[in-house]
Design an enzyme around this catalytic site. Structure first.
Site, PDB file in Angstrom:
ATOM      1  CG  HIS A  79      -1.832  -1.198   1.269  1.00  0.00           C
ATOM      2  ND1 HIS A  79      -2.491  -1.572   2.418  1.00  0.00           N
ATOM      3  CD2 HIS A  79      -2.160  -2.128   0.330  1.00  0.00           C
ATOM      4  CE1 HIS A  79      -3.192  -2.671   2.181  1.00  0.00           C
ATOM      5  NE2 HIS A  79      -2.994  -3.034   0.926  1.00  0.00           N
ATOM      6  CG  HIS A 238      -7.435  -3.366  -1.769  1.00  0.00           C
ATOM      7  ND1 HIS A 238      -6.861  -2.293  -1.114  1.00  0.00           N
ATOM      8  CD2 HIS A 238      -6.669  -4.440  -1.454  1.00  0.00           C
ATOM      9  CE1 HIS A 238      -5.829  -2.717  -0.409  1.00  0.00           C
ATOM     10  NE2 HIS A 238      -5.687  -4.022  -0.596  1.00  0.00           N
ATOM     11  CG  ASP A 242      -3.172  -5.334  -2.831  1.00  0.00           C
ATOM     12  OD1 ASP A 242      -2.806  -4.456  -2.026  1.00  0.00           O
ATOM     13  OD2 ASP A 242      -3.903  -6.288  -2.511  1.00  0.00           O
ATOM     14  CG  HIS A 265       0.314  -9.584  -2.526  1.00  0.00           C
ATOM     15  ND1 HIS A 265       0.225  -8.252  -2.875  1.00  0.00           N
ATOM     16  CD2 HIS A 265      -0.540  -9.750  -1.477  1.00  0.00           C
ATOM     17  CE1 HIS A 265      -0.635  -7.647  -2.071  1.00  0.00           C
ATOM     18  NE2 HIS A 265      -1.113  -8.536  -1.214  1.00  0.00           N
TER      19      HIS A 265
END
Length: 306
Positions: A79, A238, A242, A265
């Site tokens: 973030h 969101h 990311d 991720h």
């Protein structure tokens, strides 16, 4: 010329670590040209510096974590890195007195505010971009991520969650990046999680700092947060946030199109590593004229060269 950027002066904040639940102090300092983003664990003696580069990302379960060869880690960088990428900051030293960046409100917005509060300074060196010249793609089952040539930075991202609240929301988004679009449309989107997972994590001494103050929490049917969502499509936004943070460990802003389906991720980092390894698929470029720059960053007020 499009110039490199750093923060005008040091800025400090405190927050809670998502996994430890402990207080964390974060300091962001200006850095000279061509420094890149460096992170320092100041709670260790001597302090340990970890460069924010793709091959130092060695843990991607639930967050992006930098881990050095001695096992020293700094977790949950994504973030903060999304905010740095969104504001076009090339050079900074990030000091933290814990193994994780504070979670703040679960979005990039507090970091954007922090950086804007001290101001952004242009530096007397050309900003470097990674220009994608050939497609690079990584896959994991039905999940995939790809970088393709494009004049600008475009994101085409889709998620697919079998949950009634998420299914009702828009799960696909295409956006052309600019600082203003990032700040307005992406930066406030919070991380989200399911109550069943949170209970399991806490039983295993994880997510001890997680709460409705820093995440969107869902049960089997609905959002539990009393104030609901910040955006109707906060979930996909969101995931894009990311990805912005995860891609920034490439070292520079990207000129190209990022397309992804159900990535997280791990696959984001796999894509960055695949890109850097495929050296004929990209080149480092700079731009003499602002009009020629395909990626738009907010102009810092009263920019002064450093």
């Amino acid at each position: 010329m499009i110039f490199q950027r750093t923060v005008k002066e040091m800025v400090k904040t405190t927050g809670v670590g998502l996994h430890s639940g402990n207080k964390v102090t974060l300091i962001i300092k200006p850095a000279p040209v061509n420094t890149g983003i460096k992170l320092v664990r100041t709670d260790l003696s001597p302090a340990v510096e970890i460069p924010a580069v793709a091959d130092q990302v060695r843990e991607t379960t639930m967050c992006t974590a930098l881990v050095n060869d001695d096992g020293v880690r700094i977790s949950t960088i994504e973030h903060l890195f999304a905010a740095l990428a969104g504001l076009g900051i090339d050079n900074a030293v990030i000091e933290v007195d814990a193994p994780e960046i504070p979670i703040m409100d679960g979005s990039a917005s507090p970091f954007v505010f922090l950086l804007q509060s001290v101001g952004i300074q242009e530096q007397n060196a050309a900003k470097k971009y990674i220009k994608i010249t050939k497609p690079i793609r990584v896959e994991d089952g039905d999940k995939w991520a790809e970088l393709k040539p494009f004049k600008g930075f475009r994101v085409d991202f889709a998620i697919d969650f079998n949950h009634p609240e998420i299914a009702r929301s828009q799960q696909h988004m295409v956006m052309d990046f600019s600082s203003s679009a990032f700040i307005k449309d992406i930066s406030r989107a919070r991380t989200f999680g399911f109550m069943r997972d949170i209970e399991y994590l806490r039983a295993n001494n994880l997510a001890l700092g997680g709460s409705m103050e820093n995440a969107v929490v869902l049960d089997e049917y609905r959002v539990l947060n009393p104030d609901g969502l910040r955006y109707e499509d906060e979930f996909v936004k969101h995931k894009i946030l990311d990805a912005f943070g995860d891609l920034y460990v490439a070292g520079h802003a990207i000129v190209g199109e990022f397309c992804a389906y159900k990535t997280g991720h791990a696959l984001n980092n796999q894509l960055v590593r695949a890109m850097l390894a495929q050296q004929d698929a990209w080149e480092i470029v700079s731009f003499e004229k602002e009009a020629d720059a395909p990626v738009s960053f907010s102009v810092p007020a009263g920019a002064v060269f450093a």
